[in-house]
Enzyme design. Structure first.
Site, mmCIF file in Angstrom:
data_model
loop_
_atom_site.group_PDB
_atom_site.id
_atom_site.type_symbol
_atom_site.label_atom_id
_atom_site.label_comp_id
_atom_site.label_asym_id
_atom_site.label_seq_id
_atom_site.Cartn_x
_atom_site.Cartn_y
_atom_site.Cartn_z
ATOM 1 N N HIS A 13 -3.575 1.406 3.089
ATOM 2 C CA HIS A 13 -2.928 0.132 3.417
ATOM 3 C C HIS A 13 -2.385 0.190 4.841
ATOM 4 O O HIS A 13 -2.024 1.256 5.345
ATOM 5 C CB HIS A 13 -1.852 -0.257 2.393
ATOM 6 C CG HIS A 13 -0.572 0.515 2.421
ATOM 7 N ND1 HIS A 13 -0.227 1.424 1.444
ATOM 8 C CD2 HIS A 13 0.466 0.507 3.289
ATOM 9 C CE1 HIS A 13 0.966 1.923 1.712
ATOM 10 N NE2 HIS A 13 1.413 1.393 2.829
ATOM 11 N N ASN B 10 -3.405 5.101 0.520
ATOM 12 C CA ASN B 10 -4.506 4.277 -0.013
ATOM 13 C C ASN B 10 -5.090 3.376 1.070
ATOM 14 O O ASN B 10 -5.723 2.365 0.772
ATOM 15 C CB ASN B 10 -4.027 3.456 -1.218
ATOM 16 C CG ASN B 10 -2.919 2.469 -0.868
ATOM 17 O OD1 ASN B 10 -2.506 2.363 0.284
ATOM 18 N ND2 ASN B 10 -2.421 1.754 -1.864
ATOM 19 N N ASP C 260 6.762 -5.573 8.702
ATOM 20 C CA ASP C 260 7.056 -5.875 7.298
ATOM 21 C C ASP C 260 8.508 -5.581 6.944
ATOM 22 O O ASP C 260 9.256 -4.984 7.724
ATOM 23 C CB ASP C 260 6.102 -5.099 6.369
ATOM 24 C CG ASP C 260 5.951 -3.616 6.741
ATOM 25 O OD1 ASP C 260 6.752 -3.115 7.568
ATOM 26 O OD2 ASP C 260 5.041 -2.959 6.231
ATOM 27 N N GLU D 170 -1.996 -4.186 0.817
ATOM 28 C CA GLU D 170 -2.510 -3.248 -0.176
ATOM 29 C C GLU D 170 -3.989 -3.523 -0.440
ATOM 30 O O GLU D 170 -4.502 -4.588 -0.099
ATOM 31 C CB GLU D 170 -1.716 -3.405 -1.477
ATOM 32 C CG GLU D 170 -0.227 -3.052 -1.348
ATOM 33 C CD GLU D 170 0.050 -1.550 -1.377
ATOM 34 O OE1 GLU D 170 -0.872 -0.743 -1.124
ATOM 35 O OE2 GLU D 170 1.212 -1.177 -1.643
HETATM 36 C C1 GLP Z 1 4.900 1.979 4.306
HETATM 37 C C2 GLP Z 1 4.836 1.016 5.484
HETATM 38 C C3 GLP Z 1 3.596 1.242 6.315
HETATM 39 C C4 GLP Z 1 3.445 2.708 6.629
HETATM 40 C C5 GLP Z 1 3.315 3.502 5.351
HETATM 41 C C6 GLP Z 1 3.142 5.006 5.582
HETATM 42 O O1 GLP Z 1 4.168 1.536 3.211
HETATM 43 N N1 GLP Z 1 4.874 -0.358 5.066
HETATM 44 O O2 GLP Z 1 3.692 0.463 7.502
HETATM 45 O O3 GLP Z 1 2.322 2.904 7.439
HETATM 46 O O4 GLP Z 1 4.483 3.297 4.597
HETATM 47 O O5 GLP Z 1 4.400 5.604 5.739
HETATM 48 P P1 GLP Z 1 4.617 7.046 6.340
HETATM 49 O O6 GLP Z 1 4.442 6.885 7.816
HETATM 50 O O7 GLP Z 1 6.027 7.415 5.996
HETATM 51 O O8 GLP Z 1 3.597 7.930 5.741
#
Ligand code: GLP
Length: 234
Positions: free
Chosen positions: A131, A129, A64, A136
């Site tokens: 995702h 959440n 993404d 989402e």
């Molecule tokens: C973002 C990314 C996800 C990731 C999430 C959690 O939203 N798009 O791919 O898994 O954050 O991030 P973190 O690993 O910093 O908790």
């Protein structure tokens, strides 16, 4: 279902366990590596950089990118990947969605990338959440690459990387759940108590688009690497 869970001491051990799985896939000839951003995969990327695995004939495809940020913006996911991995560990090609490109053309381009380079091994984090990538709650499990509106929860969670909350982009381009499920193998990483509910739901809740990670219940080969805190509710 196809979940195999490893509970590790902390993110450093998690990075090592994930690295060994990546190394095994590499040795078996995996060509295309699906990569993720967020703080979670960073210890894996440290291990990859410290290793002598040569990716110069392999391809990466990222999940993404924020809409509106150019690849050289310090908060863009392209920039993150270059800093955390690609600058030190070159690949033949690194695909990341282009946050500045025209929406329709970019979605088409990225779906074509995924068709040309089917993912052998996908690395995933998970949002609080549940995702995955930027899919989402409420996203169709049939979606391929799409433009998504980030939820308040995600904006809140990601604002720590920006000077101010207003600076967090409101939209992103993301691989869809259907694209993610096409990977042959998935490694999902999660650390810390904030991820415990999402990890529980992913494995044990009834499958629902309200909990995006429950889509992974349909995948035959998902390795989950979690620390004690994230495994708390299992
Ligand atoms: C973002 C990314 C996800 C990731 C999430 C959690 O939203 N798009 O791919 O898994 O954050 O991030 P973190 O690993 O910093 O908790």
């Amino acid at each position: 279902n196809g979940f195999q869970v490893f509970v590790v001491e902390d993110e450093h051990e998690g990075g090592k366990v994930a690295f060994e799985l990546v190394q095994a896939a590499y040795a078996q000839g995996a060509q295309v590596f699906g990569l993720a951003t967020g703080s979670t995969p960073e210890t894996l990327y440290e291990e990859l950089k410290a290793s002598n695995l040569d990716f110069s004939d392999r391809v990466s495809v990222n999940l993404d990118e924020y809409v509106g940020l150019s690849g050289d913006h310090p908060q863009s996911y392209r920039y993150f990947m270059e800093e955390k991995l690609f600058n030190e560990k070159p690949f033949k090609q690194n695909f990341v969605p282009n946050g500045l490109a025209d929406e329709e053309a970019e979605i088409q381009r990225y779906n074509q990338v995924l068709q040309d380079y089917p993912i052998d091994l996908q690395i995933l984090g998970i949002g609080t959440n549940a995702h995955i990538a930027f899919n989402e709650p409420g996203t169709s499990f049939e979606a391929k690459t799409h433009k998504v509106k980030l939820t308040e929860a995600t904006i809140e969670a990601n604002k720590r990387f920006f000077d101010a909350e207003e600076d967090v982009p409101r939209y992103a381009y993301s691989m869809g759940i259907a694209s993610i499920l096409e990977a042959d193998q998935i490694i999902l990483l999660a650390y810390g108590p904030k991820k415990a509910q999402a990890i529980r739901d992913m494995i044990h809740a009834d499958k629902t688009e309200q909990i995006p990670a429950t889509a992974l219940q349909d995948h035959a080969n998902v390795t989950v690497v979690v620390d004690q805190a994230a495994a708390e509710k299992l």
